[in-house]
Design a protein around this motif. Structure first.
Motif, PDB file in Angstrom:
ATOM      1  N   TYR A 130      59.757  56.495 -20.326  1.00  0.00           N
ATOM      2  CA  TYR A 130      60.143  55.684 -21.478  1.00  0.00           C
ATOM      3  C   TYR A 130      61.481  55.021 -21.191  1.00  0.00           C
ATOM      4  O   TYR A 130      62.162  55.334 -20.214  1.00  0.00           O
ATOM      5  N   LEU A 131      61.836  54.089 -22.051  1.00  0.00           N
ATOM      6  CA  LEU A 131      63.103  53.377 -21.951  1.00  0.00           C
ATOM      7  C   LEU A 131      64.086  54.009 -22.929  1.00  0.00           C
ATOM      8  O   LEU A 131      63.715  54.313 -24.065  1.00  0.00           O
ATOM      9  N   ARG A 132      65.311  54.201 -22.490  1.00  0.00           N
ATOM     10  CA  ARG A 132      66.355  54.773 -23.337  1.00  0.00           C
ATOM     11  C   ARG A 132      67.448  53.737 -23.548  1.00  0.00           C
ATOM     12  O   ARG A 132      67.826  53.032 -22.614  1.00  0.00           O
TER      13      ARG A 132
ATOM     14  N   GLU B  76      65.874  53.731 -17.578  1.00  0.00           N
ATOM     15  CA  GLU B  76      64.496  54.187 -17.408  1.00  0.00           C
ATOM     16  C   GLU B  76      64.529  55.703 -17.256  1.00  0.00           C
ATOM     17  O   GLU B  76      65.295  56.227 -16.450  1.00  0.00           O
ATOM     18  N   VAL B  77      63.716  56.403 -18.024  1.00  0.00           N
ATOM     19  CA  VAL B  77      63.705  57.869 -17.994  1.00  0.00           C
ATOM     20  C   VAL B  77      62.311  58.354 -17.630  1.00  0.00           C
ATOM     21  O   VAL B  77      61.322  57.897 -18.196  1.00  0.00           O
TER      22      VAL B  77
ATOM     23  N   VAL C 190      60.918  55.068 -30.775  1.00  0.00           N
ATOM     24  CA  VAL C 190      60.145  54.036 -31.445  1.00  0.00           C
ATOM     25  C   VAL C 190      59.082  53.593 -30.447  1.00  0.00           C
ATOM     26  O   VAL C 190      59.398  53.256 -29.298  1.00  0.00           O
ATOM     27  N   VAL C 191      57.824  53.624 -30.882  1.00  0.00           N
ATOM     28  CA  VAL C 191      56.711  53.194 -30.048  1.00  0.00           C
ATOM     29  C   VAL C 191      56.130  51.940 -30.687  1.00  0.00           C
ATOM     30  O   VAL C 191      55.691  51.979 -31.847  1.00  0.00           O
TER      31      VAL C 191
ATOM     32  N   GLY D 100      52.739  49.284 -26.719  1.00  0.00           N
ATOM     33  CA  GLY D 100      52.607  50.637 -26.215  1.00  0.00           C
ATOM     34  C   GLY D 100      53.890  51.198 -25.639  1.00  0.00           C
ATOM     35  O   GLY D 100      53.941  52.366 -25.269  1.00  0.00           O
ATOM     36  N   SER D 101      54.929  50.399 -25.572  1.00  0.00           N
ATOM     37  CA  SER D 101      56.206  50.850 -25.011  1.00  0.00           C
ATOM     38  C   SER D 101      56.887  51.844 -25.940  1.00  0.00           C
ATOM     39  O   SER D 101      56.930  51.653 -27.154  1.00  0.00           O
ATOM     40  N   ALA D 102      57.459  52.886 -25.338  1.00  0.00           N
ATOM     41  CA  ALA D 102      58.233  53.884 -26.075  1.00  0.00           C
ATOM     42  C   ALA D 102      59.702  53.709 -25.719  1.00  0.00           C
ATOM     43  O   ALA D 102      60.057  53.594 -24.549  1.00  0.00           O
TER      44      ALA D 102
END
Length: 135
Positions: free
Chosen positions: A2-4, A17-18, A68-69, A90-92
């Motif tokens: 996911y992206l932080r 990026e995690v 948030v997705v 679909g991105s988280a």
């Protein structure tokens, strides 16, 4: 994966990026093995609708630490260090920028799912300072 979005010591927001470590777990017969990360305790989960036509993107902070997705539409996010990401449906995103800010621009009405983290939950995998060990 996911992206932080996080803040540095000066309050500027950044992307990271995690990738959380996963373990393989057998599933039901005939179903491929599951690759599971450790669960993250959440306080609440809710669907929300974002009205892109009424959105006037401006700098703001996250109201609380939350995932948030974006379910049905892509989104454009800019953080205060100037980096811009165009995220597909679909991105988280784990938003932890409680001080700096980001600008979010939805191109149309969108449906999202929000998972508010419990207080003091470590979700980023890097100690919360952007050090990157969770990458």
């Amino acid at each position: 994966h996911y992206l932080r979005i996080w803040n540095d010591a000066e309050g500027e927001s950044h992307f990271e990026e995690v990738r959380r470590p996963v373990r393989v777990q057998a599933a039901e017969p005939g179903v491929a093995a599951l690759h599971l990360a450790d669960p993250v305790p959440v306080d609440r989960a809710q669907f929300l609708e974002l009205d892109g036509d009424a959105q006037d993107p401006d700098w703001h902070t996250a109201p609380r630490r939350q995932f948030v997705v974006f379910l049905d539409r892509g989104v454009r996010i800019e953080v205060s260090d100037g980096e811009v990401r165009h995220l597909p449906p679909g991105s988280a995103v784990l938003v932890e920028d409680l001080e700096g800010g980001e600008a979010v621009e939805e191109e149309a009405e969108a449906l999202a799912f929000e998972l508010t983290l419990e207080d003091d939950v470590e979700a980023s995998g890097d100690g919360g300072d952007g050090g990157g060990s969770g990458k």
